[in-house]
Scaffold this motif. Structure first.
Motif, PDB file in Angstrom:
ATOM      1  N   ASN A   1       0.829  -1.208   0.000  1.00 31.50           N
ATOM      2  CA  ASN A   1       0.000   0.000   0.000  1.00 31.50           C
ATOM      3  C   ASN A   1       0.857   1.249   0.000  1.00 31.50           C
ATOM      4  O   ASN A   1       1.695   1.427   0.876  1.00 31.50           O
ATOM      5  CB  ASN A   1      -0.904   0.008   1.241  1.00 31.50           C
ATOM      6  CG  ASN A   1      -2.211  -0.702   0.945  1.00 31.50           C
ATOM      7  OD1 ASN A   1      -2.998  -0.254   0.114  1.00 31.50           O
ATOM      8  ND2 ASN A   1      -2.417  -1.836   1.596  1.00 31.50           N
TER       9      ASN A   1
ATOM     10  N   HIS B   1      -7.772   6.178  -5.941  1.00 29.53           N
ATOM     11  CA  HIS B   1      -7.222   4.930  -5.409  1.00 29.53           C
ATOM     12  C   HIS B   1      -7.207   3.876  -6.517  1.00 29.53           C
ATOM     13  O   HIS B   1      -8.241   3.533  -7.075  1.00 29.53           O
ATOM     14  CB  HIS B   1      -8.074   4.465  -4.218  1.00 29.53           C
ATOM     15  CG  HIS B   1      -7.532   3.249  -3.542  1.00 29.53           C
ATOM     16  ND1 HIS B   1      -8.207   2.554  -2.591  1.00 29.53           N
ATOM     17  CD2 HIS B   1      -6.347   2.579  -3.693  1.00 29.53           C
ATOM     18  CE1 HIS B   1      -7.493   1.520  -2.166  1.00 29.53           C
ATOM     19  NE2 HIS B   1      -6.351   1.511  -2.837  1.00 29.53           N
TER      20      HIS B   1
ATOM     21  N   THR C   1      -2.801   0.344  -4.231  1.00 31.41           N
ATOM     22  CA  THR C   1      -2.671  -0.943  -3.559  1.00 31.41           C
ATOM     23  C   THR C   1      -2.188  -1.948  -4.594  1.00 31.41           C
ATOM     24  O   THR C   1      -2.804  -2.082  -5.652  1.00 31.41           O
ATOM     25  CB  THR C   1      -4.028  -1.407  -2.989  1.00 31.41           C
ATOM     26  OG1 THR C   1      -4.528  -0.380  -2.124  1.00 31.41           O
ATOM     27  CG2 THR C   1      -3.877  -2.698  -2.197  1.00 31.41           C
TER      28      THR C   1
ATOM     29  N   ASN D   1     -11.146  -6.110   0.349  1.00 35.60           N
ATOM     30  CA  ASN D   1     -10.464  -5.431   1.458  1.00 35.60           C
ATOM     31  C   ASN D   1     -10.099  -3.980   1.196  1.00 35.60           C
ATOM     32  O   ASN D   1      -9.844  -3.233   2.133  1.00 35.60           O
ATOM     33  CB  ASN D   1      -9.194  -6.199   1.838  1.00 35.60           C
ATOM     34  CG  ASN D   1      -9.528  -7.585   2.353  1.00 35.60           C
ATOM     35  OD1 ASN D   1     -10.037  -7.740   3.449  1.00 35.60           O
ATOM     36  ND2 ASN D   1      -9.282  -8.608   1.530  1.00 35.60           N
ATOM     37  N   PHE D   2     -10.012  -3.579  -0.080  1.00 33.41           N
ATOM     38  CA  PHE D   2      -9.528  -2.230  -0.360  1.00 33.41           C
ATOM     39  C   PHE D   2     -10.445  -1.366  -1.233  1.00 33.41           C
ATOM     40  O   PHE D   2     -10.258  -0.162  -1.309  1.00 33.41           O
ATOM     41  CB  PHE D   2      -8.124  -2.299  -0.985  1.00 33.41           C
ATOM     42  CG  PHE D   2      -7.102  -2.953  -0.097  1.00 33.41           C
ATOM     43  CD1 PHE D   2      -6.522  -2.257   0.953  1.00 33.41           C
ATOM     44  CD2 PHE D   2      -6.745  -4.281  -0.281  1.00 33.41           C
ATOM     45  CE1 PHE D   2      -5.595  -2.854   1.791  1.00 33.41           C
ATOM     46  CE2 PHE D   2      -5.814  -4.893   0.548  1.00 33.41           C
ATOM     47  CZ  PHE D   2      -5.236  -4.182   1.588  1.00 33.41           C
TER      48      PHE D   2
END
Ligand code: BES
Ligand code: ZN
Ligand code: ZN
Length: 477
Positions: free
Chosen positions: A228, A240, A292, A344-345
């Motif tokens: 990350n 992101h 990520t 998760n992200f």
């Protein structure tokens, strides 16, 4: 490599590089440079030619770059000059910039020159040794413009690419999954991104069943690498991006053992390496985006513990997968990589990159990567970014008529159609199944471009394809 800018060559002696645009005219006007005059009969700037003169303690190398040049050509020309002429390079190098040169030209020249210092002979007892090989030289730019920022950027690009050339070229008994996770940890510390690694037990606990089915047959423990990068001043507006790269450190095919080209399969982590290199470069350039990066690293081996054709496995997403062919392993580790990333992200944009299918090579040969995406804007930006730096992509369809290729009787999906047609497309459809209907996803199948034949070695070797492409795409977003 150190650099600075000077206005002229007064008092300089060393190696002097002079890029020359093609100036051919019917009257064959000679090229003048200081006291030197070069007859147009021997050199007039034609692309892929050069002319070398020794005079007053200096070596002048006139480098033909053609009438209108492009990024890739310039980069290759300067890589060639650096790697072929390194014996005539001293530790003082001056580069005379033509007035027409823009930032991009210079970035290509400098990064190409640095790639020319790469030496594939990692395990040779007798190392070649001259200043150029370790980029241990000083470069003076002869120009009236200050290009310092461009030069620093070019050095960062080449540094990341050199790292990735080495990672992909080193043999699989050195570059194991653990080697890659160590690399990620080191780079994270050095360049400023966070790294978490799930080994076998942690991956099992997390439920990464598709990933582990591939890795469990190997002596070398699989490593699920999660990186990350968060920029300074990150806020809710910061974009992101999620990257996933196939990190198969060697692909024997598993029990469906490969019958051809197995010797090249150390390249099967090149997509993962591109993500590692991009993480390094993005952090080094301090790009104002959140990234990520996930690289599932595993070796696809032949063993009593290997997974079997006809096994049914439970993936991280909860969907079951019927294994038709253990050689279609890349899509399994990517499926868990994609699901893990999304669950998760939740990144806004996702790009995965993998040496996924021989079929993509059958389609495009070695000229471009195959691009699949459900997002028009990403398609444009990825292609534009690739065109700008000579890492080309061309799009193939994700039509639903290909979905039947992955329909299984016993499980939610199967990992191979069993048909000798449209292999790159059905592989992409398989990945799409694990993107949870994310609306901004792109998949790059780089089997044909990550590891290639060119003038820089006798056998196939790494290209670092993707490191710059992913970074440039993210910059352009
Ligand atoms: N790693 C290979 C694909 C590959 C081929 C990479 C050539 C680099 C150069 C991949 O895992 C593979 O084996 N794909 C098979 C899939 C098939 C068994 C469904 C292929 O493309 O033949
Ligand atoms: Zn395979
Ligand atoms: Zn593979």
């Amino acid at each position: 490599m150190k650099t600075n800018t000077i206005q002229n060559l007064d008092g300089f002696s060393g190696t002097i590089l002079i890029p020359v645009f093609e100036t051919y005219t019917k009257s064959l006007v000679p090229i003048h440079f200081g006291e030197l005059e070069i007859s147009a009969k021997v050199f007039y700037g034609k692309k892929d030619t050069h002319y070398l003169v020794e005079k007053n303690d200096s070596t002048y190398i006139f480098i033909g770059i053609g009438k209108n040049t492009d990024y890739k050509s310039l980069k290759t020309i300067f890589r060639r000059i650096a790697s072929q002429q390194k014996e005539s390079f001293s530790s003082d190098v001056a580069l005379v910039l033509p007035e027409e040169f823009k930032e991009d030209h210079l970035e290509a020249v400098i990064s190409g020159m640095l790639l020319g210092t790469y030496n594939l002979g990692h395990y040779k007892k007798e190392k070649e040794n001259h200043p150029f090989l370790n980029a241990n030289f000083e470069l003076k730019l002869v120009s009236n413009t200050d290009f310092e920022e461009t030069v620093l950027k070019a050095i960062k690009i080449a540094t990341a690419q050199l790292e990735i050339l080495k990672l992909v070229d080193l043999p699989p008994n050195k570059v194991t999954p653990k080697y890659l996770s160590n690399w990620a940890n080191e780079a994270g510390k050095k360049f400023g991104f966070n790294v978490e690694v799930l080994g076998f037990e942690a991956s099992k606990k997390a439920g990464l069943g598709a990933f582990l089915s591939v890795g469990k047959g190997s002596e070398n423990e699989p490593q699920f690498v999660i990186m990350n990068y968060v920029p300074e001043n990150c806020n809710e507006k910061t974009k992101h991006i999620g990257l996933v790269g196939k990190g198969i450190t060697f692909d024997t095919g598993g029990l469906n053992i490969k019958t051809s080209a197995m010797v090249q399969m150390k390249c099967d982590m090149a997509g993962g390496a591109a993500v590692l290199g991009a993480m390094q470069l993005i952090a080094n350039l301090k790009l104002p985006v959140k990234v990520t990066g996930i690289v599932p690293c595993a070796e696809n081996s032949v063993d009593a513990k290997s997974f079997l054709p006809s096994d049914v496995i439970e993936s991280y997403s909860g969907h079951s997968i019927e294994i038709i062919d253990t050689d279609a392993e890349g899509r399994l580790v990517l499926a868990d990589g994609l699901s893990y990333l999304i669950k998760n992200f939740q990144p806004e944009y996702i790009v995965d990159i993998a040496t996924l299918t021989g079929s993509s090579i059958g389609t495009f040969g070695y000229e471009c990567g195959a691009l699949f995406t459900n997002n028009e804007m990403m398609s444009k930006k990825l292609q534009q970014s690739g065109d700008a730096i000579g890492e080309r992509l061309w799009q193939l369809p994700l039509w639903d008529c290909y979905k039947q290729d992955i329909e299984s009787d016993i499980a939610d999906v199967k990992n191979y159609s069993g048909k000798p047609v449209a292999g790159a497309i059905s592989a992409a459809k398989f990945l799409e199944y694990f993107t949870e209907e994310h609306t901004s996803w792109a998949h790059l199948d780089v089997a044909g471009v990550a590891f290639g034949d060119d003038e820089f070695a006798k056998s196939k070797h790494a290209t670092a394809y993707g490191v710059h492409l992913l970074t440039k795409f993210i910059e352009n977003l």
